[in-house]
Enzyme design. Structure first.
Site, PDB file in Angstrom:
ATOM      1  CE1 TYR C 171      -3.341  -2.743   1.159  1.00 26.10           C
ATOM      2  CE2 TYR C 171      -2.290  -2.739   3.317  1.00 26.10           C
ATOM      3  CZ  TYR C 171      -3.189  -3.278   2.431  1.00 26.10           C
ATOM      4  OH  TYR C 171      -3.941  -4.351   2.810  1.00 26.10           O
ATOM      5  CE  LYS C 204      -5.543  -6.610   0.823  1.00 25.37           C
ATOM      6  NZ  LYS C 204      -5.640  -5.324   1.497  1.00 25.37           N
TER       7      LYS C 204
END
Lengths: 308, 308, 308, 308, 308
Positions: C171, C204
């Site tokens: 992220y 992810k």
């Protein structure tokens, strides 16, 4: 990268790309590069038998550079030797020929029915010398074989983790094996199988005779009519015993040959029986250089099919 | 997760969840998955007896991939083999069948009353190959058993700390044990107990005969009227001896059987005596693949109760 | 082993068989087992956001066993959580569902523009708990990202050497990334690419919006007319950015959705854009168990094609 | 072994029997032995606040033997202290009371908004002193918490591997947490949860006030009507936040109390809210020994139900 | 082994034969093999600039296999990339092209005047992937350069001890260097010299402009009339600065070129100024494969003298 080399590398899928890379270097170097066949020059006889016995027939062989040049000029796939011989030329010939560091050695200064040798070089040595792999000799059948297996196991784990190929010389010896038995078909096949089970990437055994040494084996060989009359049949059985062709097996001469032609017939048998190649020491460096090269080149031509 | 598997895992509460996880994987895989019974395919005979003796009866067995496929197609719980055989297929069959790495091996090239073998693979090998556990053979009764016990102890500690299951093959041998005694009930029970005391998660012993080998034991067996006439009774005694059913004990064939029906009767005895299953090597891979699968499936049906 | 799983494993040929085995376990477990799609239940929100914020909406979620059961009953491929949550159930649920140990975590008790978190578990923990892999979160764009990259590098090397799969949550954050930019297409694609370059086996990221954050990237995206209007197009670009489909990328929800139908549309976009699956935390455990399972099952049906 | 202790040990199934054994020792020692409640005497104030501030009110407390005797005579479950205090009595009182070695400590000689402390003792110290466990303080919310989490992670792995119980003191601090916030319900619950996720076996937090510190949490607490008016409700929420009662949480006093009766009311709240017990330092050793014992015994009677 | 390669290896006599071997592999591979010139394909732009910016102009470049094939088909001496890109193809292309593992990387997600990047791969990774060397980028001029120098120092020592070649990318940056100054002749020469002094075997710098950045240097350059008007002169000065031709220096494009002809003129200048070759990334993989190969082949022909 030929299809055959890809097929061979495919047998070693559990290895990391480092091992595959060094295996490919070996298989792609020299005159037989890309054919899937290989001829390796090994010179550890100075340690194993003494220098005079080894090099007096062709005194050029006392010089470690001689063997680098011989392997290069003959177009061998690799040159295998103990630490000292490699140290004496590795910088001079860097990048010119794949090197295999013989990591254990045995001398004949103490009479032993059950040879054991000692570890004389390390994985770190192989890396600092730029080798593609390490070599190690086991003597199945000796009373101390357990020590050899355990040392090989540790070396193999370490060598593979840093991308080095593991080559195992496997010779049954010891009090329970007759002299004749050392070359017996059942014994040679067993030698090859043990080396493969130990995780060897390349296996070196002797050419087998048609003798069968172990009673329990003999019974099975006879019941199952395993062909063993021709050398080609016997090579085929050894290859089968080393994971059915999924492991590279190379051969040295077995029973003493009288002429080069007999050697060439052995090579034909290795080729036709599915063997991967030869490791030829004394027959190549115990004669004049041009003769050694001539012999090796004939051998390579038989493997490549240029000579039938 | 069936109640029976939960019950079995409950016997191993002192182990970390990693060991329990791999034990569950073993118990839940294949046709017997979830029943608490297991059938394992072991192929270390190439190393232990030589390749010809092992694979000539069904030459497909020379190929390491054959055994992966046999274990898979027959629905075995796991496949156990030495390093080389696992390396030759672990990447190709990754995730398809639980693997047990045989971490020591012995060959028959040196006649020994007291076999010892050597450690031929490591816990690191088991992890990098994706195994659920390691296997190790001890020979109680031999003069060197101390070395075996101590090597097993170190391996067991390391293996369990990283979540690997420990499987122990336990066979009494050596100068003080008669040939008949190797299969004697008191000896087999003793073998199982020693393996359990060494910390084995799974124990592999031979099926016992009704012979009693040790005088001191014989006296007690007779005084206490331990039933030993039927194989079922003898299996029950072995299970009792391995912590009263709290350790998984699996059996290989003992005395040579003349027919599959005799094998099936052994399986019934294992089942009815509370045994956990079988490890079936030569009877499965020394015949044609479809015959091996047929045999294994009949064995599994007896264990699952589909055949009485 | 389906052809699709074989194809995916083939993307990871440089890994050892241990990693391939655990990857296969993940891909073959649960309702989507064998399809090449995966749905993972992650529960690290207690650590990341605090327990009340995470579990008050469905107080059953305070209990660590709840999440094991939810993942199992819904048929997820795996359950991912920090050390404590796994320790609280790993023995009870041993062997029932693949576990991923989140090896670093971050809390919100200190306001930071540039989150960094800390390593809260080790490779040894993953092995002793029977996990198939470890998870690690990097925050590209933060001033401390160097520390995260270097910690991840060491963990990855160690984890892979013992056969564990490496899952990276990626992220972008930090002072130079706008709030909107955290979900921008160019940023999400960059996040995925960095994780892949770091050696992640599974990546992810969040679902991307059609915003473009970086001027230099925006220019190239517009010049090359990279399609970004539909979510399907955007997923396709992210997959492309993660080695053109050669790395498993799974998505969490991006911009907050108002209804389950919107979630399902996201899933359709992931499926149609070539995504490998979803990681669904809050939407599954912050509602009653039967509702969570219903949602997850609809998601799985979309992935499997049972729902269009 | 009472059913309640068995139930509690059952929450820690992933731990090895060594940890379970030491946990059982703790839970079964002293007046509350077997009830599942525990009262621990901690004396680290000398290090944390300075000796004068800590021991002047009752100068007997300068003597390390005093605290061993106090814990013994009052019937506490354990005595927790830094290295020096334990070294000063561990031989004298060997085997008389379970010891917890506080492995990190912080002094007040340098003003810090974000305390960090240092590791002042090792797992080896805990073993050589015969301790049942180690203690460690984390300060979630501080800028350096990452260092604390990582040090705790390594200590925990090592401690558990040798069978030691891990006790974590968890106090949010730092620039972003208001003074009032340090005792806020959402913060205390978060502290407990982080310690549990880090793998703590026993967690020590302060009693919470009804303040809510974090805006994002406050919103959720209000929406979900989490009861927080009574101390009992608040304790219940903290217990819930520490894995729903599956982790032992003990409390120290929160906001300063005016009388022992107020302390007793706190104990009632801990008991009725499902808390596991108390850690009582200053209130027990900063008064005369008989008064300290009287207080501790009243506390124990409340926990055991002898006093309502 | 050509005389020129022997001469170059001779510059590195202090290195062990392992380093010399891998250096020889690099210099002897591809179309320029044996000439002493080299062209390397580097693909780290996905990490350094983001995937879209890097690969959108030629979307085939998203696929890691593309770059292996491009390097192979164009006949480059080596392919250099971060961990992930190498892992994605190292097994598939094992032994086909020398690989250089970029061991640190930097992304552009955080605006920094003083870039630092992080170590993203290890010497162990390079060995397990079969690389001939590692690459590392230093930013002389930045405030954190000390960290970079020290990390490089450790990596270099480790890499050389196992026979790996060390390639250093050296770019001055930071608050005190003007944008123009990053390409200034005195700065580029300084970059090359620092890399050489750090022990780099191969140095990669940008092509220099005729700007002089540092006043103290400028004075000396002018006093000594160092020729700097032509690119050939400037290359000669850089080569001089890197140990007078005793270290391999390769160049990337400096100021943006408008046409391939301008690139070719740069190559001519590198060749005529005594440079060792080029590292050509974006200009080769951001166009169609056949165009990339055409460009690279023209470059190689200029180096080999086939084109003037």
């Amino acid at each position: 990268m030929t299809d055959r080399i890809k097929e061979i590398l495919n047998y070693y899928k559990s290895e990391n790309p480092g091992v595959l890379t060094n295996l490919a270097r070996l298989l792609n170097h020299g005159r037989l590069g890309g054919t899937g066949k290989l001829v390796v020059l090994p010179v550890d006889q100075g340690f194993e038998h003494g220098p005079g016995r080894s090099f007096a027939p062709n005194p050029d062989g006392y010089d470690p550079h001689y063997h680098f040049r011989l392997a290069l000029d003959a177009g061998c796939n690799a040159y295998a030797a103990p630490l000292g011989f490699l140290e004496a030329g590795a910088a001079d010939f860097a990048g010119q020929i794949p090197l295999i560091l013989k990591a254990n050695n045995h001398d004949v200064l103490h009479a032993e029915e059950d040879p054991i040798g000692g570890q004389t070089a390390s994985v770190s040595d192989a890396l600092r010398l730029g080798c593609v792999g390490i070599g190690y000799t086991i003597y199945p059948g000796t009373i101390h074989r357990r020590l050899l297996y355990e040392q090989l196991r540790e070396l193999t784990l370490e060598a593979k983790s840093v991308g080095l190929v593991v080559v195992v010389w496997s010779y049954a010896r010891g009090g329970d094996i007759s002299k004749q038995g050392e070359n017996a078909l059942d014994i040679i096949a067993y030698n090859a199988h043990i080396a493969a089970q130990m995780g060897a990437n390349i296996i070196k055994v002797k050419l087998p005779s048609d003798h069968l040494e172990l009673d329990a084996a003999k019974k099975v060989y006879e019941e199952n009519k395993i062909p063993l009359k021709s050398m080609t049949d016997r090579v085929r059985h050894v290859i089968q015993s080393a994971f059915n062709g999924r492991r590279i097996v190379i051969f040295s001469g077995g029973p003493k040959r009288d002429s080069d032609e007999e050697i060439f017939n052995d090579i034909r048998a290795i080729r036709d029986g599915g063997g991967f190649g030869s490791i030829i020491g004394r027959n190549s460096f115990q004669r004049k250089k041009e003769d050694g090269i001539a012999l090796l080149n004939n051998v390579m031509k038989i493997y490549s099919g240029d000579i039938k």
